[in-house]
Design an enzyme around this catalytic site. Structure first.
Site, short mmCIF file in Angstrom:
data_model
loop_
_atom_site.label_atom_id
_atom_site.label_comp_id
_atom_site.label_asym_id
_atom_site.label_seq_id
_atom_site.Cartn_x
_atom_site.Cartn_y
_atom_site.Cartn_z
N HIS A 21 0.87 -0.79 -0.07
CA HIS A 21 0.09 0.05 0.09
C HIS A 21 0.88 0.97 -0.13
O HIS A 21 0.77 2.19 -0.84
CB HIS A 21 -1.10 -0.41 1.31
N LYS A 45 -16.15 -8.62 2.31
CA LYS A 45 -14.86 -9.49 3.62
C LYS A 45 -15.85 -9.06 4.86
O LYS A 45 -16.30 -8.07 4.96
CB LYS A 45 -13.12 -8.53 3.26
N ARG A 95 -1.67 -5.98 -8.53
CA ARG A 95 -0.55 -7.18 -7.71
C ARG A 95 -0.84 -8.29 -9.06
O ARG A 95 0.68 -8.61 -9.58
CB ARG A 95 -0.54 -7.58 -5.95
N SER A 132 -3.01 -8.26 3.18
CA SER A 132 -3.11 -8.08 4.61
C SER A 132 -3.73 -8.98 5.23
O SER A 132 -3.87 -9.71 6.59
CB SER A 132 -4.74 -6.93 4.61
#
Ligand code: PNS
Length: 172
Positions: A21, A45, A95, A132
């Site tokens: 990040h 999530k 990514r 994360s």
């Protein structure tokens, strides 16, 4: 840069903020001049390990050295956060192809409902594996993730999850 400044909204869960990040924030600064980093809720999530206050304090401590960065929280849509904070674009880091698929869909949807455009930047190749979710998992079992997160986040993780002696994982 030619001296003019564009501001971008960098939304995410940041549960917690990690070095990937941080790299996207730095790229956003280099390209646009101003980045508003906003902690949002991701409805797909689970609610996460860190409260919004803990995330904000880790984000503020980790980004305080970067002029041109503002850290905020918002309850609602990314496009409404963009309007609230007066940003010109939404910024996202990619990514891998999995990120591209979901981000592309969100970018088109966000543009269709608000006209706000999304700009993608590639993550550093040495950081494409950082997430994360895995940081949370490893930290919860007392593992060391200090090489994957900014120092203030490592400090907070160590405080919340003191290092446990490694075991074989057997329960009996
Ligand atoms: O760090 P994450 O969890 O990948 O970030 C995803 C996030 C929070 C940016 C995304 O879920 C989001 O934009 N949430 C706000 C709600 C919203 O705008 N939904 C419409 C998406 S098209």
């Amino acid at each position: 840069m030619n001296g003019s400044t564009t501001s971008v909204l960098y939304p995410g869960s940041f549960d917690p903020l990690h070095l990937g990040h941080l790299d996207i924030v730095e790229q956003g600064l280099e390209l646009f001049g101003q980045v508003v980093v906003v902690a949002l809720h991701n409805p797909s999530k689970p609610s996460g390990v860190f409260t919004i206050d803990e995330r904000m304090s880790m984000m503020r401590a980790s980004l305080a050295h970067l002029p041109g960065v503002r850290v905020e929280r918002f309850h609602g849509l990314a496009v409404d956060a963009s309007a609230e904070f007066g940003t010109d674009f939404i910024l996202k880091g990619l990514r891998n192809a999995g990120d591209f698929e979901i981000e592309q869909q969100m970018a088109h949807t966000n543009h269709s409902v608000s006209g706000v455009r999304t700009v993608y930047v590639p993550c550093r190749p040495d950081q494409v594996f950082i997430s994360s979710r895995f940081i949370r998992e490893i930290a919860q079992y007392g593992g060391d993730v200090s090489h994957l997160v900014p120092a203030p986040v490592a400090h907070e993780l160590a405080r919340i999850f003191p290092s446990a002696p490694r075991s074989s994982g057997r329960t009996s």
